[in-house]
Scaffold this motif. Structure first.
Motif: not given
Length: 328
Positions: A53-56, A58-62, A150-152, A167-169
């Motif tokens: 797993t990797v940290p990400y 989201t566009i909503t700041g989560e 998991t939802i993005i 998408m690459g990120n």
């Protein structure tokens, strides 16, 4: 005799004491080793988790943890061609009902999850990642999807270069995205070099939908038409569409056509009887006939399926665009 017995007792006592000491030392060593083994096992688990797993953000700041290499992606959105072009393993999507030609043979194995998305269908697919391009439309759906995997949240309305970089990120394919965009840039330059455009030569994209005529900006087909390698943008298109935040097209009347029309005209027509009849009427109208591009035969009627900027379509547009222009 008594002294002999006492010596024997002392000897055995010493031996027993030494044995107890040895056992205690052994137990301590065993405990230490067990603790070391536990620490090592815990480190191995943590290392394995960090690899999967990797940290990400989201566009909503989560802040979320997402699979480093997802194998079963469900994508809810209209730009499925991006995923196909990048060989991303999508198992479910709200597939297009009237499949464009550039999807031919590409959608096999992808389950149609319906529109709106059917939760039971998604659950049966056992996704390890859900990318939701409709996250703003139905907040309740987001909550239900989060119970499955998991939802993005994702914005498919971004310009295609920004969209595929994101998408690459998400999918750990930054290098592949960079190579793909570089290839697009090269193919675009090679194509427009063949057109031998003069400096400042403009083009306009019109879209006929029913009885309504729109002028398009630098999205969808405009993503290829314009740009540093392509046609220049007519001033009215720049001012009224591209420079206006949140605007990607504009409804226009026939009276203002001369204001928006460039040196080349691309006319996208929705594939239904009303749109086609209205487009025919437009192309025969007196005001249309006065446009310089029309007089020079630089009008190209384009099927509606090419009103997109998904990667799979863009890859073919480098061949389609010269074909349209050669027909005139």
């Amino acid at each position: 005799m008594k002294q002999y017995i006492e010596k024997r007792i002392m000897l055995w006592g010493s031996f027993l004491l030494m044995l107890l000491v040895l056992v205690a030392c052994s137990n301590n060593a065993s405990d230490s080793q067990e603790k070391e083994n536990e620490k090592a096992a815990q480190s191995d688990v943590q290392a394995e988790e960090s690899e999967t797993t990797v940290p990400y953000t989201t566009i909503t700041g989560e802040q979320v943890e997402i699979p480093a290499d997802p194998k079963r992606v469900v994508y809810i959105g209209q730009t499925i061609g991006d995923f196909l072009a990048m060989d991303i393993p999508v198992v479910g999507n709200n597939l297009p009902q009237d499949s464009p030609s550039y999807y031919e043979g590409k959608l096999e194995g992808i389950v149609d999850i319906g529109n709106p998305a059917n939760l039971e269908t998604i659950l049966t697919l056992k996704p390890d990642l859900i990318i939701n391009g409709y996250y703003k439309a139905d907040p309740n759906l987001n909550e239900e999807l989060s119970k499955i995997s998991t939802i993005i949240p994702f914005n498919p309305a971004l310009p295609y270069t920004e969209r595929v970089k994101e998408m690459g990120n998400i999918l750990g394919k930054q290098e592949e995205v960079a190579q793909l965009l570089a290839k697009f840039e090269t193919e675009s330059k090679e194509m427009f070099d063949k057109f031998q455009l003069t400096e400042g030569e403009t083009a306009t994209v019109f879209y006929q939908l029913g009885k309504t005529l729109y002028v398009m900006g630098d999205r969808s087909l405009g993503a290829i038409i314009y740009g540093k390698n392509g046609f220049a943008v007519p001033p009215a298109v720049q001012k009224n569409i591209i420079d206006v935040e949140g605007v990607s097209f504009l409804e226009v009347s026939e009276e203002v056509l001369p204001e928006f029309a460039g040196d080349h005209l691309f006319v996208i027509v929705q594939e239904d009887s009303e749109s086609e009849a209205e487009a025919d009427r437009l192309l025969q109208s007196p005001i249309w006939g006065t446009l310089p591009a029309v007089k020079k035969g630089k009008v190209y009627v384009v099927p509606n399926e090419w009103n997109t900027d998904n990667l799979l379509a863009l890859k073919q547009l480098f061949q389609k665009l010269p074909e349209w222009m050669r027909k005139q």
